[in-house]
Design a protein around this motif. Structure first.
Motif, PDB file in Angstrom:
ATOM      1  N   MET A  28     -39.967  38.379 -16.622  1.00 45.54           N
ATOM      2  CA  MET A  28     -39.478  37.070 -17.057  1.00 45.54           C
ATOM      3  C   MET A  28     -39.475  36.061 -15.913  1.00 45.54           C
ATOM      4  O   MET A  28     -39.913  34.911 -16.092  1.00 45.54           O
ATOM      5  CB  MET A  28     -38.066  37.210 -17.643  1.00 45.54           C
ATOM      6  CG  MET A  28     -37.545  35.939 -18.287  1.00 45.54           C
ATOM      7  SD  MET A  28     -38.441  35.560 -19.795  1.00 45.54           S
ATOM      8  CE  MET A  28     -38.762  33.829 -19.569  1.00 45.54           C
ATOM      9  N   THR A  29     -38.996  36.455 -14.751  1.00 46.44           N
ATOM     10  CA  THR A  29     -38.962  35.511 -13.629  1.00 46.44           C
ATOM     11  C   THR A  29     -40.374  35.142 -13.176  1.00 46.44           C
ATOM     12  O   THR A  29     -40.621  33.996 -12.800  1.00 46.44           O
ATOM     13  CB  THR A  29     -38.147  36.057 -12.437  1.00 46.44           C
ATOM     14  OG1 THR A  29     -38.675  37.306 -12.022  1.00 46.44           O
ATOM     15  CG2 THR A  29     -36.682  36.200 -12.796  1.00 46.44           C
ATOM     16  N   ASN A  35     -45.512  29.538 -14.126  1.00 45.51           N
ATOM     17  CA  ASN A  35     -45.746  28.404 -15.009  1.00 45.51           C
ATOM     18  C   ASN A  35     -44.881  27.194 -14.668  1.00 45.51           C
ATOM     19  O   ASN A  35     -44.864  26.219 -15.407  1.00 45.51           O
ATOM     20  CB  ASN A  35     -45.534  28.838 -16.465  1.00 45.51           C
ATOM     21  CG  ASN A  35     -46.645  29.735 -16.919  1.00 45.51           C
ATOM     22  OD1 ASN A  35     -47.742  29.262 -17.222  1.00 45.51           O
ATOM     23  ND2 ASN A  35     -46.394  31.040 -16.940  1.00 45.51           N
ATOM     24  N   GLU A  36     -44.176  27.291 -13.533  1.00 41.37           N
ATOM     25  CA  GLU A  36     -43.311  26.201 -13.053  1.00 41.37           C
ATOM     26  C   GLU A  36     -42.354  25.741 -14.142  1.00 41.37           C
ATOM     27  O   GLU A  36     -42.229  24.553 -14.437  1.00 41.37           O
ATOM     28  CB  GLU A  36     -44.166  25.044 -12.537  1.00 41.37           C
ATOM     29  CG  GLU A  36     -45.072  25.457 -11.385  1.00 41.37           C
ATOM     30  CD  GLU A  36     -46.037  24.363 -10.961  1.00 41.37           C
ATOM     31  OE1 GLU A  36     -46.416  23.509 -11.796  1.00 41.37           O
ATOM     32  OE2 GLU A  36     -46.420  24.376  -9.781  1.00 41.37           O
ATOM     33  N   LEU A  37     -41.653  26.717 -14.730  1.00 43.48           N
ATOM     34  CA  LEU A  37     -40.713  26.453 -15.805  1.00 43.48           C
ATOM     35  C   LEU A  37     -39.296  26.788 -15.366  1.00 43.48           C
ATOM     36  O   LEU A  37     -39.092  27.574 -14.440  1.00 43.48           O
ATOM     37  CB  LEU A  37     -41.061  27.312 -17.032  1.00 43.48           C
ATOM     38  CG  LEU A  37     -42.415  27.046 -17.676  1.00 43.48           C
ATOM     39  CD1 LEU A  37     -42.763  28.170 -18.644  1.00 43.48           C
ATOM     40  CD2 LEU A  37     -42.428  25.698 -18.370  1.00 43.48           C
ATOM     41  N   GLU A  95     -41.363  24.670 -23.909  1.00 41.31           N
ATOM     42  CA  GLU A  95     -41.724  23.254 -23.962  1.00 41.31           C
ATOM     43  C   GLU A  95     -42.340  22.884 -22.622  1.00 41.31           C
ATOM     44  O   GLU A  95     -41.783  23.194 -21.571  1.00 41.31           O
ATOM     45  CB  GLU A  95     -40.488  22.385 -24.203  1.00 41.31           C
ATOM     46  CG  GLU A  95     -39.916  22.505 -25.580  1.00 41.31           C
ATOM     47  CD  GLU A  95     -38.744  21.566 -25.781  1.00 41.31           C
ATOM     48  OE1 GLU A  95     -38.723  20.875 -26.809  1.00 41.31           O
ATOM     49  OE2 GLU A  95     -37.864  21.531 -24.905  1.00 41.31           O
ATOM     50  N   THR A  96     -43.495  22.225 -22.683  1.00 42.67           N
ATOM     51  CA  THR A  96     -44.183  21.838 -21.457  1.00 42.67           C
ATOM     52  C   THR A  96     -45.129  20.685 -21.740  1.00 42.67           C
ATOM     53  O   THR A  96     -45.518  20.456 -22.890  1.00 42.67           O
ATOM     54  CB  THR A  96     -44.975  23.032 -20.863  1.00 42.67           C
ATOM     55  OG1 THR A  96     -45.595  22.628 -19.651  1.00 42.67           O
ATOM     56  CG2 THR A  96     -46.014  23.552 -21.831  1.00 42.67           C
ATOM     57  N   THR A  97     -45.485  19.976 -20.699  1.00 45.02           N
ATOM     58  CA  THR A  97     -46.500  18.918 -20.829  1.00 45.02           C
ATOM     59  C   THR A  97     -47.885  19.449 -20.488  1.00 45.02           C
ATOM     60  O   THR A  97     -48.870  18.734 -20.643  1.00 45.02           O
ATOM     61  CB  THR A  97     -46.167  17.739 -19.886  1.00 45.02           C
ATOM     62  OG1 THR A  97     -46.096  18.225 -18.541  1.00 45.02           O
ATOM     63  CG2 THR A  97     -44.849  17.080 -20.287  1.00 45.02           C
ATOM     64  N   LYS A  98     -47.961  20.697 -20.046  1.00 43.26           N
ATOM     65  CA  LYS A  98     -49.239  21.282 -19.637  1.00 43.26           C
ATOM     66  C   LYS A  98     -50.095  21.648 -20.853  1.00 43.26           C
ATOM     67  O   LYS A  98     -49.555  22.053 -21.890  1.00 43.26           O
ATOM     68  CB  LYS A  98     -49.007  22.538 -18.794  1.00 43.26           C
ATOM     69  CG  LYS A  98     -48.340  22.264 -17.474  1.00 43.26           C
ATOM     70  CD  LYS A  98     -48.158  23.559 -16.716  1.00 43.26           C
ATOM     71  CE  LYS A  98     -47.455  23.307 -15.396  1.00 43.26           C
ATOM     72  NZ  LYS A  98     -47.313  24.538 -14.633  1.00 43.26           N
ATOM     73  N   PRO A  99     -51.411  21.587 -20.686  1.00 44.98           N
ATOM     74  CA  PRO A  99     -52.292  22.028 -21.773  1.00 44.98           C
ATOM     75  C   PRO A  99     -52.277  23.550 -21.910  1.00 44.98           C
ATOM     76  O   PRO A  99     -51.900  24.261 -20.974  1.00 44.98           O
ATOM     77  CB  PRO A  99     -53.679  21.532 -21.336  1.00 44.98           C
ATOM     78  CG  PRO A  99     -53.597  21.462 -19.855  1.00 44.98           C
ATOM     79  CD  PRO A  99     -52.175  21.083 -19.536  1.00 44.98           C
ATOM     80  N   ALA A 102     -53.656  25.713 -19.173  1.00 44.68           N
ATOM     81  CA  ALA A 102     -52.922  25.813 -17.907  1.00 44.68           C
ATOM     82  C   ALA A 102     -51.837  26.888 -17.938  1.00 44.68           C
ATOM     83  O   ALA A 102     -51.241  27.197 -16.907  1.00 44.68           O
ATOM     84  CB  ALA A 102     -52.299  24.470 -17.555  1.00 44.68           C
ATOM     85  N   MET A 103     -51.590  27.473 -19.105  1.00 44.24           N
ATOM     86  CA  MET A 103     -50.565  28.508 -19.205  1.00 44.24           C
ATOM     87  C   MET A 103     -51.048  29.760 -18.485  1.00 44.24           C
ATOM     88  O   MET A 103     -52.168  30.208 -18.675  1.00 44.24           O
ATOM     89  CB  MET A 103     -50.258  28.844 -20.667  1.00 44.24           C
ATOM     90  CG  MET A 103     -49.658  27.694 -21.456  1.00 44.24           C
ATOM     91  SD  MET A 103     -48.031  27.168 -20.873  1.00 44.24           S
ATOM     92  CE  MET A 103     -48.434  25.874 -19.717  1.00 44.24           C
ATOM     93  N   ARG A 104     -50.190  30.302 -17.645  1.00 41.36           N
ATOM     94  CA  ARG A 104     -50.524  31.491 -16.852  1.00 41.36           C
ATOM     95  C   ARG A 104     -49.791  32.697 -17.432  1.00 41.36           C
ATOM     96  O   ARG A 104     -48.579  32.813 -17.296  1.00 41.36           O
ATOM     97  CB  ARG A 104     -50.165  31.261 -15.394  1.00 41.36           C
ATOM     98  CG  ARG A 104     -51.017  30.127 -14.795  1.00 41.36           C
ATOM     99  CD  ARG A 104     -50.718  29.871 -13.369  1.00 41.36           C
ATOM    100  NE  ARG A 104     -51.124  31.027 -12.565  1.00 41.36           N
ATOM    101  CZ  ARG A 104     -50.692  31.225 -11.333  1.00 41.36           C
ATOM    102  NH1 ARG A 104     -49.854  30.374 -10.761  1.00 41.36           N
ATOM    103  NH2 ARG A 104     -51.096  32.281 -10.651  1.00 41.36           N
TER     104      ARG A 104
END
Length: 121
Positions: A28-29, A35-37, A95-99, A102-104
């Protein structure tokens, strides 16, 4: 903001509650970090464990990280003959502004074989 799904998995060395919680927390971390979340970006988390893992609920590890207000569900992965044993999988909706591209996605401890096409190398 857009809703995105991030996949991940980790394999355990043995069905031991402390080990399961440690590996799930690491998963989880790592998903959040790569993903800079932040936990506030997480909408929900779906966790599965292979049938040979019975020592603890993976969601407990996420709650122990302080993520307590996010809906989570644990389920048993289907028992397919020859499948990789002792695996915890997750799918987090964020929730993210990334496309989407870009999800890792995160595959730890030998689980890259599950989704070699998604695994971050």
């Amino acid at each position: 903001m857009t809703v995105r799904a991030i996949r991940g998995a980790t394999q355990l060395d043995a069905d031991d509650a402390a080990h399961l919680l440690e590996r799930t927390a690491e998963l989880m971390t790592t998903v959040l970090d790569r993903n800079e979340l932040t936990p506030d970006d997480v909408i929900s988390i779906f966790l599965t464990a292979t049938p040979d893992l019975r020592s603890a609920f993976p969601a407990v590890a996420v709650r122990q990280l302080g993520i307590t207000d996010v809906p989570m569900m644990c389920a048993q992965e289907i028992g397919v003959a020859g499948a990789l044993p002792r695996v915890v999988r997750l799918m987090a909706h964020v929730e993210t502004t990334k496309p989407r591209s870009a999800m890792r996605h995160v595959y730890l401890h030998g689980t890259t074989v599950l989704r070699d096409d998604l695994a971050d190398r």
